[in-house]
Design a protein around this motif. Structure first.
Motif, PDB file in Angstrom:
ATOM      1  N   GLY A 197       0.831  -1.208   0.000  1.00 45.25           N
ATOM      2  CA  GLY A 197       0.000   0.000   0.000  1.00 45.25           C
ATOM      3  C   GLY A 197       0.861   1.252   0.000  1.00 45.25           C
ATOM      4  N   PHE A 198       1.969   1.215   0.754  1.00 45.14           N
ATOM      5  CA  PHE A 198       2.907   2.341   0.748  1.00 45.14           C
ATOM      6  C   PHE A 198       3.453   2.574  -0.660  1.00 45.14           C
ATOM      7  N   LEU A 199       3.802   1.481  -1.346  1.00 40.57           N
ATOM      8  CA  LEU A 199       4.351   1.619  -2.702  1.00 40.57           C
ATOM      9  C   LEU A 199       3.340   2.237  -3.651  1.00 40.57           C
ATOM     10  N   ILE A 200       2.057   1.878  -3.498  1.00 39.44           N
ATOM     11  CA  ILE A 200       1.022   2.492  -4.335  1.00 39.44           C
ATOM     12  C   ILE A 200       0.938   3.986  -4.055  1.00 39.44           C
ATOM     13  N   MET A 201       0.977   4.350  -2.782  1.00 39.92           N
ATOM     14  CA  MET A 201       0.928   5.762  -2.422  1.00 39.92           C
ATOM     15  C   MET A 201       2.152   6.507  -2.955  1.00 39.92           C
ATOM     16  N   ILE A 202       3.318   5.890  -2.840  1.00 39.68           N
ATOM     17  CA  ILE A 202       4.537   6.517  -3.351  1.00 39.68           C
ATOM     18  C   ILE A 202       4.466   6.663  -4.865  1.00 39.68           C
ATOM     19  N   GLY A 203       3.953   5.616  -5.546  1.00 39.63           N
ATOM     20  CA  GLY A 203       3.809   5.686  -6.991  1.00 39.63           C
ATOM     21  C   GLY A 203       2.894   6.815  -7.418  1.00 39.63           C
ATOM     22  N   MET A 204       1.766   6.972  -6.736  1.00 35.77           N
ATOM     23  CA  MET A 204       0.841   8.069  -7.057  1.00 35.77           C
ATOM     24  C   MET A 204       1.483   9.422  -6.784  1.00 35.77           C
ATOM     25  N   THR A 205       2.283   9.492  -5.726  1.00 31.43           N
ATOM     26  CA  THR A 205       2.983  10.745  -5.406  1.00 31.43           C
ATOM     27  C   THR A 205       3.973  11.115  -6.510  1.00 31.43           C
ATOM     28  N   LEU A 206       4.716  10.112  -7.003  1.00 27.04           N
ATOM     29  CA  LEU A 206       5.668  10.362  -8.088  1.00 27.04           C
ATOM     30  C   LEU A 206       4.954  10.850  -9.345  1.00 27.04           C
ATOM     31  N   ILE A 207       3.811  10.227  -9.661  1.00 28.06           N
ATOM     32  CA  ILE A 207       3.049  10.648 -10.847  1.00 28.06           C
ATOM     33  C   ILE A 207       2.533  12.070 -10.673  1.00 28.06           C
ATOM     34  N   ALA A 208       2.004  12.367  -9.488  1.00 29.74           N
ATOM     35  CA  ALA A 208       1.513  13.725  -9.221  1.00 29.74           C
ATOM     36  C   ALA A 208       2.630  14.746  -9.348  1.00 29.74           C
ATOM     37  N   GLU A 209       3.810  14.413  -8.801  1.00 26.96           N
ATOM     38  CA  GLU A 209       4.960  15.314  -8.916  1.00 26.96           C
ATOM     39  C   GLU A 209       5.346  15.505 -10.376  1.00 26.96           C
ATOM     40  N   GLY A 210       5.266  14.433 -11.161  1.00 26.08           N
ATOM     41  CA  GLY A 210       5.597  14.522 -12.574  1.00 26.08           C
ATOM     42  C   GLY A 210       4.669  15.429 -13.337  1.00 26.08           C
ATOM     43  N   PHE A 211       3.406  15.494 -12.901  1.00 29.84           N
ATOM     44  CA  PHE A 211       2.423  16.359 -13.560  1.00 29.84           C
ATOM     45  C   PHE A 211       2.385  17.759 -12.943  1.00 29.84           C
ATOM     46  N   GLY A 212       3.325  18.039 -12.051  1.00 26.07           N
ATOM     47  CA  GLY A 212       3.447  19.388 -11.513  1.00 26.07           C
ATOM     48  C   GLY A 212       2.667  19.656 -10.253  1.00 26.07           C
ATOM     49  N   ALA A 213       1.997  18.644  -9.702  1.00 25.44           N
ATOM     50  CA  ALA A 213       1.245  18.817  -8.455  1.00 25.44           C
ATOM     51  C   ALA A 213       2.161  18.460  -7.292  1.00 25.44           C
ATOM     52  N   HIS A 214       2.672  19.457  -6.600  1.00 29.47           N
ATOM     53  CA  HIS A 214       3.607  19.205  -5.497  1.00 29.47           C
ATOM     54  C   HIS A 214       2.878  18.616  -4.304  1.00 29.47           C
ATOM     55  N   VAL A 215       3.353  17.458  -3.857  1.00 29.47           N
ATOM     56  CA  VAL A 215       2.793  16.795  -2.677  1.00 29.47           C
ATOM     57  C   VAL A 215       3.828  16.880  -1.558  1.00 29.47           C
ATOM     58  N   PRO A 216       3.550  17.616  -0.484  1.00 30.87           N
ATOM     59  CA  PRO A 216       4.525  17.718   0.616  1.00 30.87           C
ATOM     60  C   PRO A 216       4.901  16.344   1.163  1.00 30.87           C
ATOM     61  N   LYS A 217       6.199  16.065   1.209  1.00 28.00           N
ATOM     62  CA  LYS A 217       6.666  14.759   1.666  1.00 28.00           C
ATOM     63  C   LYS A 217       6.242  14.483   3.102  1.00 28.00           C
ATOM     64  N   GLY A 218       6.124  15.557   3.891  1.00 27.24           N
ATOM     65  CA  GLY A 218       5.731  15.367   5.287  1.00 27.24           C
ATOM     66  C   GLY A 218       4.384  14.692   5.424  1.00 27.24           C
ATOM     67  N   TYR A 219       3.431  15.054   4.539  1.00 29.52           N
ATOM     68  CA  TYR A 219       2.109  14.429   4.578  1.00 29.52           C
ATOM     69  C   TYR A 219       2.204  12.938   4.257  1.00 29.52           C
ATOM     70  N   VAL A 220       3.005  12.614   3.250  1.00 25.71           N
ATOM     71  CA  VAL A 220       3.142  11.217   2.821  1.00 25.71           C
ATOM     72  C   VAL A 220       3.744  10.373   3.941  1.00 25.71           C
ATOM     73  N   TYR A 221       4.842  10.855   4.519  1.00 26.28           N
ATOM     74  CA  TYR A 221       5.522  10.072   5.547  1.00 26.28           C
ATOM     75  C   TYR A 221       4.737  10.059   6.853  1.00 26.28           C
ATOM     76  N   ALA A 222       3.961  11.105   7.121  1.00 24.82           N
ATOM     77  CA  ALA A 222       3.102  11.098   8.307  1.00 24.82           C
ATOM     78  C   ALA A 222       2.028  10.022   8.162  1.00 24.82           C
ATOM     79  N   ALA A 223       1.458   9.900   6.953  1.00 23.05           N
ATOM     80  CA  ALA A 223       0.454   8.862   6.703  1.00 23.05           C
ATOM     81  C   ALA A 223       1.069   7.470   6.840  1.00 23.05           C
ATOM     82  N   MET A 224       2.290   7.309   6.317  1.00 23.05           N
ATOM     83  CA  MET A 224       2.967   6.022   6.433  1.00 23.05           C
ATOM     84  C   MET A 224       3.270   5.688   7.896  1.00 23.05           C
ATOM     85  N   ALA A 225       3.720   6.677   8.661  1.00 27.60           N
ATOM     86  CA  ALA A 225       4.029   6.448  10.073  1.00 27.60           C
ATOM     87  C   ALA A 225       2.772   6.100  10.861  1.00 27.60           C
ATOM     88  N   PHE A 226       1.663   6.799  10.567  1.00 25.73           N
ATOM     89  CA  PHE A 226       0.410   6.511  11.269  1.00 25.73           C
ATOM     90  C   PHE A 226      -0.065   5.090  10.964  1.00 25.73           C
TER      91      PHE A 226
END
Length: 249
Positions: A197-226
Protein backbone atom coordinates in the motif's frame (compact mmCIF):
# COMPACT_ATOMS: atom_id res chain seq x y z
CA UNK A 1 42.16 21.05 1.07
CA UNK A 2 41.70 24.62 2.24
CA UNK A 3 38.14 24.54 0.92
CA UNK A 4 37.38 21.39 2.94
CA UNK A 5 38.89 22.92 6.08
CA UNK A 6 36.72 26.00 5.66
CA UNK A 7 33.64 23.79 5.36
CA UNK A 8 34.66 21.80 8.44
CA UNK A 9 34.99 25.03 10.43
CA UNK A 10 31.62 26.39 9.28
CA UNK A 11 28.62 25.78 11.61
CA UNK A 12 26.32 26.46 8.65
CA UNK A 13 27.94 23.64 6.70
CA UNK A 14 27.41 21.21 9.60
CA UNK A 15 23.75 22.20 9.89
CA UNK A 16 23.32 21.75 6.15
CA UNK A 17 25.01 18.34 6.36
CA UNK A 18 22.82 17.14 9.24
CA UNK A 19 19.66 18.35 7.51
CA UNK A 20 20.62 16.77 4.20
CA UNK A 21 21.57 13.45 5.84
CA UNK A 22 18.15 13.25 7.51
CA UNK A 23 16.43 14.19 4.24
CA UNK A 24 18.37 11.60 2.25
CA UNK A 25 17.62 8.86 4.80
CA UNK A 26 13.91 9.71 4.71
CA UNK A 27 13.91 9.69 0.91
CA UNK A 28 15.71 6.34 1.00
CA UNK A 29 12.81 4.71 2.88
CA UNK A 30 10.83 4.40 -0.37
CA UNK A 31 13.71 2.66 -2.10
CA UNK A 32 14.36 0.38 0.85
CA UNK A 33 10.74 -0.79 1.11
CA UNK A 34 10.72 -1.67 -2.58
CA UNK A 35 14.03 -3.56 -2.34
CA UNK A 36 12.82 -5.47 0.75
CA UNK A 37 9.57 -6.58 -0.85
CA UNK A 38 11.19 -7.51 -4.14
CA UNK A 39 14.11 -9.49 -2.69
CA UNK A 40 11.78 -11.40 -0.35
CA UNK A 41 10.30 -12.99 -3.48
CA UNK A 42 13.65 -14.65 -4.20
CA UNK A 43 14.93 -17.91 -2.69
CA UNK A 44 16.42 -17.26 0.73
CA UNK A 45 20.03 -17.87 -0.35
CA UNK A 46 19.78 -15.10 -2.98
CA UNK A 47 18.03 -12.42 -0.93
CA UNK A 48 20.94 -10.81 0.89
CA UNK A 49 23.07 -10.80 -2.26
CA UNK A 50 20.31 -9.09 -4.23
CA UNK A 51 19.83 -6.48 -1.49
CA UNK A 52 23.56 -5.74 -1.37
CA UNK A 53 23.77 -5.40 -5.15
CA UNK A 54 20.67 -3.18 -5.27
CA UNK A 55 21.85 -0.84 -2.52
CA UNK A 56 25.42 -0.83 -3.85
CA UNK A 57 24.18 0.20 -7.28
CA UNK A 58 22.09 2.93 -5.63
CA UNK A 59 25.30 4.35 -4.13
CA UNK A 60 27.15 4.14 -7.46
CA UNK A 61 24.28 5.78 -9.31
CA UNK A 62 23.99 8.64 -6.82
CA UNK A 63 27.71 9.33 -6.73
CA UNK A 64 27.79 9.15 -10.52
CA UNK A 65 24.92 11.61 -10.78
CA UNK A 66 26.67 13.94 -8.35
CA UNK A 67 29.59 14.09 -10.77
CA UNK A 68 27.23 15.42 -13.44
CA UNK A 69 25.38 18.03 -11.40
CA UNK A 70 25.25 20.48 -14.31
CA UNK A 71 23.44 17.83 -16.39
CA UNK A 72 21.13 16.85 -13.50
CA UNK A 73 20.05 20.47 -12.99
CA UNK A 74 19.14 20.67 -16.69
CA UNK A 75 16.74 17.75 -16.23
CA UNK A 76 14.30 20.19 -14.62
CA UNK A 77 14.12 22.35 -17.78
CA UNK A 78 10.96 21.84 -19.91
CA UNK A 79 11.58 19.77 -23.05
CA UNK A 80 8.07 18.97 -24.29
CA UNK A 81 4.61 20.49 -24.01
CA UNK A 82 1.40 18.42 -24.06
CA UNK A 83 -2.04 20.06 -23.89
CA UNK A 84 -0.46 23.26 -22.64
CA UNK A 85 1.51 21.57 -19.86
CA UNK A 86 5.33 21.55 -20.06
CA UNK A 87 7.20 18.42 -19.03
CA UNK A 88 10.90 18.12 -18.17
CA UNK A 89 13.01 14.97 -18.26
CA UNK A 90 12.67 14.80 -14.48
CA UNK A 91 8.87 14.91 -14.78
CA UNK A 92 8.82 12.11 -17.33
CA UNK A 93 11.20 9.97 -15.27
CA UNK A 94 9.05 10.44 -12.15
CA UNK A 95 5.87 9.55 -14.07
CA UNK A 96 7.48 6.44 -15.54
CA UNK A 97 8.79 5.40 -12.12
CA UNK A 98 5.39 6.02 -10.51
CA UNK A 99 3.59 3.94 -13.15
CA UNK A 100 6.12 1.15 -12.65
CA UNK A 101 5.55 1.21 -8.88
CA UNK A 102 1.78 1.09 -9.36
CA UNK A 103 2.10 -1.86 -11.72
CA UNK A 104 4.53 -3.71 -9.46
CA UNK A 105 2.57 -3.15 -6.25
CA UNK A 106 -0.73 -4.12 -7.90
CA UNK A 107 0.87 -7.27 -9.33
CA UNK A 108 2.30 -8.24 -5.95
CA UNK A 109 -1.06 -7.68 -4.25
CA UNK A 110 -2.70 -9.90 -6.87
CA UNK A 111 -0.11 -12.65 -6.29
CA UNK A 112 -0.58 -12.33 -2.52
CA UNK A 113 -4.36 -12.71 -2.81
CA UNK A 114 -4.30 -15.37 -5.55
CA UNK A 115 -0.85 -17.03 -5.60
CA UNK A 116 -0.01 -19.18 -8.61
CA UNK A 117 1.05 -22.76 -7.88
CA UNK A 118 4.76 -23.43 -8.12
CA UNK A 119 6.00 -25.58 -10.97
CA UNK A 120 8.69 -27.93 -9.59
CA UNK A 121 9.89 -28.77 -13.09
CA UNK A 122 11.16 -25.26 -13.70
CA UNK A 123 12.58 -24.44 -10.26
CA UNK A 124 16.14 -23.76 -11.49
CA UNK A 125 15.15 -21.47 -14.36
CA UNK A 126 12.73 -19.60 -12.09
CA UNK A 127 15.52 -18.85 -9.58
CA UNK A 128 17.91 -17.57 -12.27
CA UNK A 129 15.37 -15.46 -14.13
CA UNK A 130 13.86 -14.25 -10.87
CA UNK A 131 17.22 -13.01 -9.58
CA UNK A 132 18.06 -11.24 -12.85
CA UNK A 133 14.58 -9.71 -13.05
CA UNK A 134 14.78 -8.54 -9.41
CA UNK A 135 18.14 -6.83 -9.99
CA UNK A 136 16.83 -5.18 -13.16
CA UNK A 137 13.75 -3.82 -11.40
CA UNK A 138 15.80 -2.62 -8.42
CA UNK A 139 18.18 -0.77 -10.75
CA UNK A 140 15.26 0.87 -12.56
CA UNK A 141 13.78 2.22 -9.33
CA UNK A 142 17.26 3.10 -8.06
CA UNK A 143 17.58 5.45 -11.03
CA UNK A 144 14.24 7.15 -10.32
CA UNK A 145 14.87 7.58 -6.59
CA UNK A 146 18.50 8.60 -7.17
CA UNK A 147 17.56 11.43 -9.53
CA UNK A 148 14.94 12.68 -7.06
CA UNK A 149 17.48 12.40 -4.22
CA UNK A 150 20.24 14.29 -6.05
CA UNK A 151 17.93 17.08 -7.23
CA UNK A 152 16.80 17.47 -3.60
CA UNK A 153 20.44 17.64 -2.48
CA UNK A 154 21.29 20.26 -5.11
CA UNK A 155 18.36 22.37 -3.93
CA UNK A 156 19.52 22.26 -0.30
CA UNK A 157 23.23 23.03 -0.61
CA UNK A 158 25.79 24.14 -3.18
CA UNK A 159 28.72 22.30 -1.59
CA UNK A 160 29.57 19.03 -3.37
CA UNK A 161 31.46 17.45 -0.40
CA UNK A 162 28.35 17.88 1.78
CA UNK A 163 26.21 16.19 -0.87
CA UNK A 164 28.66 13.28 -1.20
CA UNK A 165 28.87 12.71 2.57
CA UNK A 166 25.07 12.86 2.93
CA UNK A 167 24.53 10.37 0.09
CA UNK A 168 27.15 7.94 1.42
CA UNK A 169 25.76 8.10 4.98
CA UNK A 170 22.16 7.58 3.79
CA UNK A 171 23.12 4.57 1.65
CA UNK A 172 25.11 3.05 4.54
CA UNK A 173 22.03 3.41 6.75
CA UNK A 174 19.99 1.68 4.03
CA UNK A 175 22.57 -1.12 3.93
CA UNK A 176 22.39 -1.62 7.70
CA UNK A 177 18.59 -1.49 7.78
CA UNK A 178 17.96 -3.65 4.70
CA UNK A 179 18.27 -7.11 6.26
CA UNK A 180 16.30 -6.38 9.48
CA UNK A 181 13.54 -4.63 7.52
CA UNK A 182 13.30 -7.42 4.95
CA UNK A 183 13.18 -10.05 7.72
CA UNK A 184 10.50 -8.11 9.59
CA UNK A 185 8.37 -7.83 6.44
CA UNK A 186 8.89 -11.51 5.62
CA UNK A 187 7.98 -12.64 9.16
CA UNK A 188 4.79 -10.58 9.26
CA UNK A 189 2.53 -11.24 6.25
CA UNK A 190 0.14 -8.40 7.11
CA UNK A 191 3.05 -5.96 6.93
CA UNK A 192 3.64 -7.02 3.31
CA UNK A 193 0.21 -5.74 2.32
CA UNK A 194 0.80 -2.52 4.25
CA UNK A 195 4.16 -2.03 2.52
CA UNK A 196 2.57 -2.65 -0.88
CA UNK A 197 0.00 0.00 0.00
CA UNK A 198 2.91 2.34 0.75
CA UNK A 199 4.35 1.62 -2.70
CA UNK A 200 1.02 2.49 -4.34
CA UNK A 201 0.93 5.76 -2.42
CA UNK A 202 4.54 6.52 -3.35
CA UNK A 203 3.81 5.69 -6.99
CA UNK A 204 0.84 8.07 -7.06
CA UNK A 205 2.98 10.75 -5.41
CA UNK A 206 5.67 10.36 -8.09
CA UNK A 207 3.05 10.65 -10.85
CA UNK A 208 1.51 13.72 -9.22
CA UNK A 209 4.96 15.31 -8.92
CA UNK A 210 5.60 14.52 -12.57
CA UNK A 211 2.42 16.36 -13.56
CA UNK A 212 3.45 19.39 -11.51
CA UNK A 213 1.25 18.82 -8.46
CA UNK A 214 3.61 19.21 -5.50
CA UNK A 215 2.79 16.79 -2.68
CA UNK A 216 4.52 17.72 0.62
CA UNK A 217 6.67 14.76 1.67
CA UNK A 218 5.73 15.37 5.29
CA UNK A 219 2.11 14.43 4.58
CA UNK A 220 3.14 11.22 2.82
CA UNK A 221 5.52 10.07 5.55
CA UNK A 222 3.10 11.10 8.31
CA UNK A 223 0.45 8.86 6.70
CA UNK A 224 2.97 6.02 6.43
CA UNK A 225 4.03 6.45 10.07
CA UNK A 226 0.41 6.51 11.27
CA UNK A 227 -0.44 3.36 9.29
CA UNK A 228 2.68 1.61 10.59
CA UNK A 229 1.79 2.56 14.18
CA UNK A 230 -1.70 1.09 13.76
CA UNK A 231 -0.22 -2.12 12.34
CA UNK A 232 2.18 -2.37 15.31
CA UNK A 233 -0.79 -2.10 17.69
CA UNK A 234 -2.58 -4.82 15.71
CA UNK A 235 0.47 -7.07 15.91
CA UNK A 236 0.73 -6.53 19.66
CA UNK A 237 -2.97 -7.32 20.02
CA UNK A 238 -2.66 -10.53 17.99
CA UNK A 239 0.33 -11.70 20.00
CA UNK A 240 -1.40 -10.97 23.31
CA UNK A 241 -4.48 -12.87 22.12
CA UNK A 242 -2.35 -15.80 20.99
CA UNK A 243 -0.57 -15.96 24.35
CA UNK A 244 -3.91 -15.88 26.13
CA UNK A 245 -5.26 -18.75 24.01
CA UNK A 246 -2.07 -20.75 24.55
CA UNK A 247 -2.24 -20.18 28.32
CA UNK A 248 -5.88 -21.26 28.46
CA UNK A 249 -5.11 -24.39 26.43
Amino acid sequence: MEYLLQLAASPTAWVALATLVVMEIVLGIDNLIFISILTNKLPEQHRQKARRIGIGMALILRLGLLSTIAFIVQLTAPVIEIFGHAFSWKDMILIAGGLFLLWKATTEIHHSMDPAPDDPKSATSTVTLGFAAAIGQILMLDMVFSIDSIITAVGMTEHLPIMIIAVVVSVLVMLLAADPLAKFINDNPTVVMLALGFLIMIGMTLIAEGFGAHVPKGYVYAAMAFSAAIEVLNMMSRRARQKRVTAEA
